[in-house]
Scaffold this motif. Structure first.
Motif, PDB file in Angstrom:
ATOM      1  N   LEU A 117      -3.665   7.894   1.167  1.00  0.00           N
ATOM      2  CA  LEU A 117      -3.974   7.221   2.427  1.00  0.00           C
ATOM      3  C   LEU A 117      -3.735   5.730   2.230  1.00  0.00           C
ATOM      4  O   LEU A 117      -4.345   5.112   1.350  1.00  0.00           O
ATOM      5  N   CYS A 118      -2.842   5.159   3.029  1.00  0.00           N
ATOM      6  CA  CYS A 118      -2.441   3.758   2.880  1.00  0.00           C
ATOM      7  C   CYS A 118      -3.099   2.910   3.963  1.00  0.00           C
ATOM      8  O   CYS A 118      -2.945   3.202   5.160  1.00  0.00           O
ATOM      9  N   LEU A 119      -3.799   1.855   3.542  1.00  0.00           N
ATOM     10  CA  LEU A 119      -4.576   1.030   4.463  1.00  0.00           C
ATOM     11  C   LEU A 119      -4.278  -0.450   4.248  1.00  0.00           C
ATOM     12  O   LEU A 119      -4.040  -0.892   3.124  1.00  0.00           O
ATOM     13  N   SER A 120      -4.315  -1.204   5.340  1.00  0.00           N
ATOM     14  CA  SER A 120      -4.245  -2.669   5.257  1.00  0.00           C
ATOM     15  C   SER A 120      -4.627  -3.209   6.634  1.00  0.00           C
ATOM     16  O   SER A 120      -5.579  -2.725   7.224  1.00  0.00           O
ATOM     17  N   LYS A 121      -3.906  -4.169   7.167  1.00  0.00           N
ATOM     18  CA  LYS A 121      -4.125  -4.780   8.490  1.00  0.00           C
ATOM     19  C   LYS A 121      -5.605  -4.907   8.829  1.00  0.00           C
ATOM     20  O   LYS A 121      -6.234  -5.894   8.472  1.00  0.00           O
ATOM     21  N   GLY A 122      -6.192  -3.923   9.500  1.00  0.00           N
ATOM     22  CA  GLY A 122      -7.572  -4.027   9.937  1.00  0.00           C
ATOM     23  C   GLY A 122      -8.607  -3.964   8.835  1.00  0.00           C
ATOM     24  O   GLY A 122      -9.798  -4.129   9.091  1.00  0.00           O
ATOM     25  N   LEU A 123      -8.176  -3.757   7.592  1.00  0.00           N
ATOM     26  CA  LEU A 123      -9.116  -3.634   6.474  1.00  0.00           C
ATOM     27  C   LEU A 123     -10.035  -4.846   6.382  1.00  0.00           C
ATOM     28  O   LEU A 123     -11.231  -4.712   6.132  1.00  0.00           O
ATOM     29  N   THR A 124      -9.503  -6.034   6.572  1.00  0.00           N
ATOM     30  CA  THR A 124     -10.328  -7.249   6.526  1.00  0.00           C
ATOM     31  C   THR A 124     -10.568  -7.820   7.921  1.00  0.00           C
ATOM     32  O   THR A 124     -10.991  -8.967   8.053  1.00  0.00           O
ATOM     33  N   GLY A 125     -10.277  -7.029   8.950  1.00  0.00           N
ATOM     34  CA  GLY A 125     -10.411  -7.544  10.309  1.00  0.00           C
ATOM     35  C   GLY A 125      -9.340  -8.550  10.661  1.00  0.00           C
ATOM     36  O   GLY A 125      -9.473  -9.309  11.627  1.00  0.00           O
ATOM     37  N   GLY A 126      -8.266  -8.599   9.875  1.00  0.00           N
ATOM     38  CA  GLY A 126      -7.178  -9.532  10.152  1.00  0.00           C
ATOM     39  C   GLY A 126      -7.405 -10.910   9.584  1.00  0.00           C
ATOM     40  O   GLY A 126      -6.721 -11.863   9.977  1.00  0.00           O
ATOM     41  N   THR A 127      -8.325 -11.046   8.633  1.00  0.00           N
ATOM     42  CA  THR A 127      -8.664 -12.379   8.134  1.00  0.00           C
ATOM     43  C   THR A 127      -8.043 -12.727   6.795  1.00  0.00           C
ATOM     44  O   THR A 127      -7.746 -13.888   6.536  1.00  0.00           O
ATOM     45  N   MET A 128      -7.854 -11.750   5.924  1.00  0.00           N
ATOM     46  CA  MET A 128      -7.361 -11.998   4.568  1.00  0.00           C
ATOM     47  C   MET A 128      -6.349 -10.920   4.195  1.00  0.00           C
ATOM     48  O   MET A 128      -6.482  -9.773   4.623  1.00  0.00           O
ATOM     49  N   PRO A 129      -5.328 -11.268   3.390  1.00  0.00           N
ATOM     50  CA  PRO A 129      -4.387 -10.248   2.926  1.00  0.00           C
ATOM     51  C   PRO A 129      -5.055  -9.306   1.931  1.00  0.00           C
ATOM     52  O   PRO A 129      -5.557  -9.749   0.901  1.00  0.00           O
ATOM     53  N   LEU A 157       1.261  14.735   0.576  1.00  0.00           N
ATOM     54  CA  LEU A 157       1.252  14.184   1.929  1.00  0.00           C
ATOM     55  C   LEU A 157       0.754  12.743   1.847  1.00  0.00           C
ATOM     56  O   LEU A 157      -0.381  12.488   1.439  1.00  0.00           O
ATOM     57  N   ILE A 158       1.629  11.805   2.228  1.00  0.00           N
ATOM     58  CA  ILE A 158       1.273  10.387   2.281  1.00  0.00           C
ATOM     59  C   ILE A 158       1.087  10.010   3.739  1.00  0.00           C
ATOM     60  O   ILE A 158       2.007  10.167   4.549  1.00  0.00           O
ATOM     61  N   LEU A 159      -0.094   9.542   4.082  1.00  0.00           N
ATOM     62  CA  LEU A 159      -0.347   9.099   5.456  1.00  0.00           C
ATOM     63  C   LEU A 159      -0.483   7.580   5.479  1.00  0.00           C
ATOM     64  O   LEU A 159      -1.331   7.004   4.789  1.00  0.00           O
ATOM     65  N   ASP A 160       0.352   6.967   6.264  1.00  0.00           N
ATOM     66  CA  ASP A 160       0.386   5.516   6.422  1.00  0.00           C
ATOM     67  C   ASP A 160      -0.497   5.144   7.614  1.00  0.00           C
ATOM     68  O   ASP A 160      -0.081   5.235   8.756  1.00  0.00           O
ATOM     69  N   GLU A 161      -1.740   4.744   7.321  1.00  0.00           N
ATOM     70  CA  GLU A 161      -2.673   4.331   8.373  1.00  0.00           C
ATOM     71  C   GLU A 161      -2.856   2.813   8.375  1.00  0.00           C
ATOM     72  O   GLU A 161      -3.901   2.295   8.764  1.00  0.00           O
ATOM     73  N   VAL A 162      -1.817   2.112   7.958  1.00  0.00           N
ATOM     74  CA  VAL A 162      -1.875   0.650   7.942  1.00  0.00           C
ATOM     75  C   VAL A 162      -2.165   0.117   9.341  1.00  0.00           C
ATOM     76  O   VAL A 162      -2.984  -0.788   9.527  1.00  0.00           O
ATOM     77  N   ALA A 163      -1.511   0.679  10.352  1.00  0.00           N
ATOM     78  CA  ALA A 163      -1.719   0.231  11.730  1.00  0.00           C
ATOM     79  C   ALA A 163      -2.778   1.043  12.464  1.00  0.00           C
ATOM     80  O   ALA A 163      -3.434   0.527  13.368  1.00  0.00           O
ATOM     81  N   ALA A 205       0.838  -1.206   0.000  1.00  0.00           N
ATOM     82  CA  ALA A 205       0.000   0.000   0.000  1.00  0.00           C
ATOM     83  C   ALA A 205       0.867   1.249   0.000  1.00  0.00           C
ATOM     84  O   ALA A 205       0.575   2.231  -0.704  1.00  0.00           O
ATOM     85  N   VAL A 206       1.945   1.224   0.786  1.00  0.00           N
ATOM     86  CA  VAL A 206       2.860   2.370   0.841  1.00  0.00           C
ATOM     87  C   VAL A 206       3.685   2.458  -0.435  1.00  0.00           C
ATOM     88  O   VAL A 206       3.889   3.546  -0.999  1.00  0.00           O
ATOM     89  N   GLU A 207       4.172   1.318  -0.916  1.00  0.00           N
ATOM     90  CA  GLU A 207       4.973   1.305  -2.135  1.00  0.00           C
ATOM     91  C   GLU A 207       4.181   1.926  -3.295  1.00  0.00           C
ATOM     92  O   GLU A 207       4.711   2.688  -4.109  1.00  0.00           O
ATOM     93  N   VAL A 208       2.898   1.602  -3.370  1.00  0.00           N
ATOM     94  CA  VAL A 208       2.037   2.168  -4.401  1.00  0.00           C
ATOM     95  C   VAL A 208       1.991   3.693  -4.287  1.00  0.00           C
ATOM     96  O   VAL A 208       2.110   4.417  -5.283  1.00  0.00           O
ATOM     97  N   ALA A 209       1.826   4.197  -3.060  1.00  0.00           N
ATOM     98  CA  ALA A 209       1.757   5.648  -2.866  1.00  0.00           C
ATOM     99  C   ALA A 209       3.053   6.329  -3.294  1.00  0.00           C
ATOM    100  O   ALA A 209       3.031   7.391  -3.945  1.00  0.00           O
TER     101      ALA A 209
END
Length: 449
Positions: A279-291, A251-257, A118-122
């Motif tokens: 805005l970079c997102l992951s981790k909680g995006l799927t509730g921790g179930t899927m990449p 401005l790149i904001l890393d909200e992965v965590a 997600a960050v690499e893309v930004a």
């Protein structure tokens, strides 16, 4: 096959991340058999609170029925299809919902696989956007010296945790690092709030020195995770955003965590009234179930990539599992659970109790600083409270804390000299009280020995 046999096979074939493998011969890894709700269960049936949300991604607890059912339904209909010139309903619905809840102006969504991507893309979007607009000179990035944005090459290049970078410096590109807003170890030697957020001046200096060579500033909003669970004031973020904009930097904001209610608002940047360019997102995006991961950006950035097929403006970046339908279905179900359980408000209500519980440990030996935000609380351990000399991350006491946690039913993983809780957003008040009671017991037992 019994526990011992599985562990022998693990030691023969598996290579674990962020783990010195030679130590596993004498201290084998935990063999986790299953998970349910707030708990992990090992192969012998012992139960542990997942006190770090399995690397900060579990939101609703393990095995949330709504997500499990959504994943099952999607698997029966469409498991995977490439996303290059192809689309599907789960991706369209998810992109629309993310754009609707994101800070203002973030209308375009690019899917990938994890926080690093997600960050690499930004980073790549910012660079190519400049090129597409005829601003090839804008190639530099400004970041924080305690920031962490992932383990791919671009992400490491804009991170500042030396232990993670040391071996890979030959392949990293240079970036400008400025002192983090680390209140316990204030880079300008002052105290908040009397400091007037003076530490942000270094960011302005870096942007002035970089001039038109800077394409973007990258920050983790309000909480620097892997850099030491460092919590900083919203005023820093709002001023940093204004400075970046004033110099024409993205401005790149890393909200992965920090995203998805972790800090008491859906996204941490809301607390500073900031809407980024990325805005970079992951981790909680799927509730921790899927990449799954997503990079959100503005129409302005998106439009800079439009042109004829031979214009050279196409974003040549993608992943095999971009917008995987099953991952998108899990994310949509997770967002449903947020709405049904009013989880963001729930976190905001419980956060003061978590903060109160860890503050009670401030007087213990070796505890230098206590800090936290939302469902995150951290203790920084020091060798000397007066000088703030950090306790080495290899100090035996940190291993003792981890093992005592297991004895008391808490799964902890200290981060250097920082012991922390990173609790699922769906933790109940009753469970929170129980976790705090156990956590206090761990620290009092170990630090008073």
């Amino acid at each position: 096959m019994d526990r011992k046999s599985w562990l022998l096979k693990d030691l023969r074939h598996c290579w674990h991340p962020y783990t010195q493998m030679s130590t596993l011969a004498t201290e084998p890894p935990m063999l986790i058999d299953r998970a349910e709700g707030l708990f992990l269960f090992d192969a012998e049936g012992n139960r542990y609170y997942d006190a770090i949300s399995s690397w900060w991604c579990v939101v609703h607890g393990h095995g949330a029925p709504g997500i499990r059912e959504a994943v099952t339904r999607q698997m029966e209909r469409l498991d995977h299809v490439l996303f290059a010139g192809v689309t599907h309903e789960p991706a369209v619905r998810l992109a629309s919902r993310l754009a609707a809840i994101a800070p203002e102006g973030l209308s375009r969504v690019f899917f990938s696989d994890n926080g690093s991507t997600a960050v690499e893309v930004a980073l790549k979007m910012s660079l190519q956007c400049r090129r597409n607009l005829g601003r090839e000179e804008r190639t530099g990035f400004v970041c924080l010296d305690h920031g962490y944005h992932g383990d791919t090459t671009g992400c490491m290049s804009v991170s500042g945790v030396d232990a993670f970078l040391r071996a890979f410096r030959p392949i990293l590109f240079p970036s400008r690092r400025v002192p983090a807003p680390y209140c316990y170890r204030c880079p300008v030697g002052k105290t908040y709030p009397e400091c007037g957020i003076g530490c942000v001046d270094a960011l302005g200096d870096a942007l002035r020195e970089g001039g038109d060579a800077i394409t973007a500033v990258i920050l983790e909003p309000l909480l620097l995770g892997a850099g030491g669970m460092i919590v900083y004031p919203p005023e820093y973020l709002s001023r940093a955003a204004a400075i970046a904009r004033g110099h024409g930097a993205h401005l790149i904001l890393d909200e992965v965590a920090t995203g998805f209610g972790r800090t008491g608002t859906m996204f941490a940047c809301e607390q500073a009234g900031v809407s980024p360019d990325f805005l970079c997102l992951s981790k909680g995006l799927t509730g921790g179930t899927m990449p799954l991961a997503a990079t959100l950006t503005t129409a302005e950035v998106y439009n800079s990539f439009l042109g004829s097929p031979d214009s050279g403006k196409t974003f040549y970046h993608g992943h095999t599992y971009t917008a995987n339908p099953v991952g998108c279905a899990a994310a949509l179900a997770s967002l449903d659970l947020f709405e049904e359980g009013r989880l963001v408000e729930h976190v905001a209500r419980l956060a003061p109790r978590l903060a109160e519980g860890v503050r009670e440990l401030a007087g213990l030996p070796l505890v230098g600083d206590v800090r936290g935000i939302g469902m995150v609380a951290a203790l920084e351990l020091v060798s000397d409270k007066e000088t703030k000399e950090p306790l080495p991350g290899t100090a035996p006491v940190l291993r003792e804390i981890r093992l005592e946690g297991l004895r008391r039913g808490l799964f902890l993983r200290p981060l250097g000299n920082v012991v922390y809780l990173f609790l699922p957003q769906a933790v109940t008040r009753e469970a929170l009280d129980d976790i705090l009671d156990r956590f206090q017991g761990v620290l009092k037992s170990v630090l008073k020995r």
